[in-house]
Design a protein around this motif. Structure first.
Motif, mmCIF file in Angstrom:
data_model
loop_
_atom_site.group_PDB
_atom_site.id
_atom_site.type_symbol
_atom_site.label_atom_id
_atom_site.label_comp_id
_atom_site.label_asym_id
_atom_site.label_seq_id
_atom_site.Cartn_x
_atom_site.Cartn_y
_atom_site.Cartn_z
ATOM 1 N N LYS A 77 5.784 59.572 69.939
ATOM 2 C CA LYS A 77 5.877 59.675 68.484
ATOM 3 C C LYS A 77 4.695 60.447 67.913
ATOM 4 C CE LYS A 77 8.479 58.279 65.003
ATOM 5 N NZ LYS A 77 9.952 58.386 64.976
ATOM 6 N N LEU A 78 3.516 60.218 68.439
ATOM 7 C CA LEU A 78 2.349 60.958 67.969
ATOM 8 C C LEU A 78 2.476 62.446 68.277
ATOM 9 C CD1 LEU A 78 -0.555 58.501 68.920
ATOM 10 C CD2 LEU A 78 0.414 58.924 66.646
ATOM 11 N N MET A 79 3.031 62.764 69.424
ATOM 12 C CA MET A 79 3.253 64.169 69.748
ATOM 13 C C MET A 79 4.272 64.803 68.803
ATOM 14 S SD MET A 79 1.243 65.109 72.160
ATOM 15 C CE MET A 79 2.065 66.633 72.621
ATOM 16 N N ILE A 80 5.309 64.053 68.447
ATOM 17 C CA ILE A 80 6.303 64.596 67.511
ATOM 18 C C ILE A 80 5.696 64.781 66.127
ATOM 19 C CG2 ILE A 80 8.493 64.085 66.366
ATOM 20 C CD1 ILE A 80 9.413 62.692 68.880
ATOM 21 N N LEU A 81 4.831 63.857 65.715
ATOM 22 C CA LEU A 81 4.216 63.968 64.397
ATOM 23 C C LEU A 81 3.285 65.171 64.300
ATOM 24 C CD1 LEU A 81 3.417 60.205 63.652
ATOM 25 C CD2 LEU A 81 5.059 61.652 62.458
ATOM 26 N N MET A 82 2.596 65.482 65.373
ATOM 27 C CA MET A 82 1.649 66.596 65.340
ATOM 28 C C MET A 82 2.289 67.912 65.765
ATOM 29 S SD MET A 82 -0.880 65.139 64.083
ATOM 30 C CE MET A 82 -1.870 66.625 64.088
ATOM 31 N N PHE A 83 3.310 67.857 66.615
ATOM 32 C CA PHE A 83 4.004 69.067 67.076
ATOM 33 C C PHE A 83 5.519 68.856 66.964
ATOM 34 C CE2 PHE A 83 0.049 68.549 69.453
ATOM 35 C CZ PHE A 83 -0.605 69.745 69.156
ATOM 36 N N PRO A 84 6.041 68.788 65.738
ATOM 37 C CA PRO A 84 7.474 68.499 65.583
ATOM 38 C C PRO A 84 8.379 69.696 65.854
ATOM 39 C CG PRO A 84 6.495 68.838 63.443
ATOM 40 C CD PRO A 84 5.373 68.945 64.430
ATOM 41 N N TYR A 85 7.802 70.865 65.998
ATOM 42 C CA TYR A 85 8.629 72.077 66.121
ATOM 43 C C TYR A 85 9.330 72.161 67.472
ATOM 44 C CZ TYR A 85 5.198 72.960 62.462
ATOM 45 O OH TYR A 85 4.384 72.833 61.363
ATOM 46 N N THR A 86 8.792 71.490 68.467
ATOM 47 C CA THR A 86 9.384 71.544 69.803
ATOM 48 C C THR A 86 10.431 70.464 70.024
ATOM 49 O OG1 THR A 86 7.594 70.167 70.688
ATOM 50 C CG2 THR A 86 7.272 72.554 70.741
ATOM 51 N N HIS A 87 10.553 69.551 69.090
ATOM 52 C CA HIS A 87 11.524 68.463 69.240
ATOM 53 C C HIS A 87 12.901 68.952 68.800
ATOM 54 C CE1 HIS A 87 12.668 64.335 69.888
ATOM 55 N NE2 HIS A 87 13.141 64.209 68.652
ATOM 56 N N GLN A 88 13.912 68.657 69.589
ATOM 57 C CA GLN A 88 15.247 69.178 69.331
ATOM 58 C C GLN A 88 16.205 68.117 68.781
ATOM 59 O OE1 GLN A 88 15.858 72.394 69.526
ATOM 60 N NE2 GLN A 88 13.805 72.835 70.331
ATOM 61 N N ALA B 145 3.326 70.193 59.542
ATOM 62 C CA ALA B 145 3.983 69.375 60.557
ATOM 63 C C ALA B 145 4.650 68.157 59.929
ATOM 64 C CB ALA B 145 2.962 68.940 61.613
ATOM 65 N N LEU B 146 3.965 67.526 58.967
ATOM 66 C CA LEU B 146 4.545 66.346 58.334
ATOM 67 C C LEU B 146 5.752 66.702 57.470
ATOM 68 C CD1 LEU B 146 4.310 63.298 57.888
ATOM 69 C CD2 LEU B 146 2.775 63.776 55.956
ATOM 70 N N MET B 147 5.698 67.816 56.749
ATOM 71 C CA MET B 147 6.849 68.229 55.948
ATOM 72 C C MET B 147 8.054 68.517 56.826
ATOM 73 S SD MET B 147 5.418 70.554 52.786
ATOM 74 C CE MET B 147 4.651 71.783 53.835
ATOM 75 N N PHE B 148 7.844 69.204 57.931
ATOM 76 C CA PHE B 148 8.943 69.479 58.850
ATOM 77 C C PHE B 148 9.526 68.179 59.406
ATOM 78 C CE2 PHE B 148 10.802 70.637 62.915
ATOM 79 C CZ PHE B 148 11.531 71.772 62.592
ATOM 80 N N PHE B 149 8.646 67.254 59.767
ATOM 81 C CA PHE B 149 9.095 65.970 60.311
ATOM 82 C C PHE B 149 9.889 65.184 59.273
ATOM 83 C CE2 PHE B 149 8.330 61.411 60.717
ATOM 84 C CZ PHE B 149 8.828 61.157 61.988
ATOM 85 N N ILE B 150 9.424 65.131 58.020
ATOM 86 C CA ILE B 150 10.113 64.363 56.982
ATOM 87 C C ILE B 150 11.481 64.956 56.688
ATOM 88 C CG2 ILE B 150 10.041 63.748 54.538
ATOM 89 C CD1 ILE B 150 8.266 62.000 56.228
ATOM 90 N N VAL B 151 11.563 66.282 56.588
ATOM 91 C CA VAL B 151 12.842 66.920 56.276
ATOM 92 C C VAL B 151 13.850 66.673 57.394
ATOM 93 C CG1 VAL B 151 13.983 69.149 55.968
ATOM 94 C CG2 VAL B 151 11.867 68.651 54.738
#
Length: 309
Positions: free
Chosen positions: A117-128, A252-258
């Protein structure tokens, strides 16, 4: 004529030879054994119990009498029943406003989930895959689904942010309990305001989604991870490092929230369109999602700018 001299040596009586010691007599008296108790004389001898019962004996007798008394047993049973009834009433009142079992769901995490989860929060662009998984109409726990929201990371991040703020204020010689308390209360108030605004917006727009209050608290609390990263970079690299970290964590947080709220709010458009036509303003739902994401960098800057100078 001189008087005759007395011969003392001749007239002295010979010493009597002492008799050999018998078995009953000893050379030294043995004083190691305690003196015999003098009951008949009535004298007080230090170290001897004069017949007064000890506290232990009195306490033991009192406890035995207490448990042997049927009235005391009835009173104890009545008190226990009252305590159990009060506990049940408190749990019932708490359950009216907050489900304990549902709250446990948001803390069902493990180390593997926290790291991912921490990796997704800081680097959400690689999560599919951003879809939340369900099992028989019940969402999986966070330890089973990395996309599920949790309250463990926001809680720990909030506490870490307060400690980091205290350290930053101490380094700048501006630490005081009042300032630290103001910092903690301000961060908490912003969370409450943000959640209330989201709930009011969803209610006014009649958005039928599975977002609960705990879900909104979780998504709002994830910003503290980016705030910790921003403050650390500001303390280590100065103002330049602070603004670079602020830009990265904000994006990163804006991308994750959207991407996360898109699966919660925007997917309900199809279900509402097949209903009675309650979703008259679908574009406003998109505005809520985007506004929630855009609002996060403003809060991050507001709560961290005074900690880095």
């Amino acid at each position: 004529m001189s008087p005759p001299h007395k011969k003392y040596g001749a007239t002295a009586k010979p010493r009597a030879r002492a008799a050999p010691p018998s078995a009953d007599s000893v050379l030294f008296e043995d004083t190691s054994s305690p003196a015999p108790a003098m009951h008949n004389q009535g004298y007080y001898t230090p170290g001897y119990n004069m017949g007064v019962p000890s506290n232990d004996m009195q306490g033991g007798a009192g406890q035995n009498n207490l448990f042997a008394d049927p009235m005391a047993n009835a009173a104890m049973m009545y008190g226990s029943s009252l305590a159990n009834q009060g506990k049940d009433m408190v749990n019932k009142e708490i359950s009216r406003f907050m489900s304990v079992n549902k709250l446990k769901y948001f803390f069902a995490v493990d180390t593997r989930y926290v790291l991912k989860k921490l990796m997704i929060l800081m680097f959400p662009y690689t999560h599919q895959d951003w879809e939340v998984r369900y099992h028989r109409d019940t969402p999986l726990t966070p330890r089973q689904d990395v996309n599920a929201p949790d309250l463990y990371i926001p809680t720990m991040a909030f506490i870490t942010y307060i400690l980091l703020a205290g350290m930053a204020l101490g380094i700048q010689k501006r630490f005081s309990p009042e300032v630290l308390g103001l910092c903690a209360s301000t961060a908490l108030v912003w969370i409450i305001i943000e959640v209330l605004v989201m709930l009011l917006s969803l209610y006014l727009l009649t958005v039928h989604s599975d977002l609960s209050t705990f879900d909104l608290i979780a998504y709002s609390g994830y910003k503290y991870v980016g705030m910790i990263f921003t403050v650390l970079c500001g303390l280590l690299f100065g103002s330049d490092g602070y603004f670079v970290a602020l830009a990265w964590s904000s994006c990163a947080l804006m991308f994750f929230i959207v991407r996360s709220l898109k699966m919660k709010i925007l997917t309900s458009l199809s279900s509402d369109s097949m209903g009675t036509g309650s979703s008259a303003k679908p574009h406003l739902r998109l505005y809520i999602t985007v506004a929630t994401a855009v609002f996060q960098p403003i809060i991050i800057y507001w709560l961290t700018s005074h900690l880095v100078r």
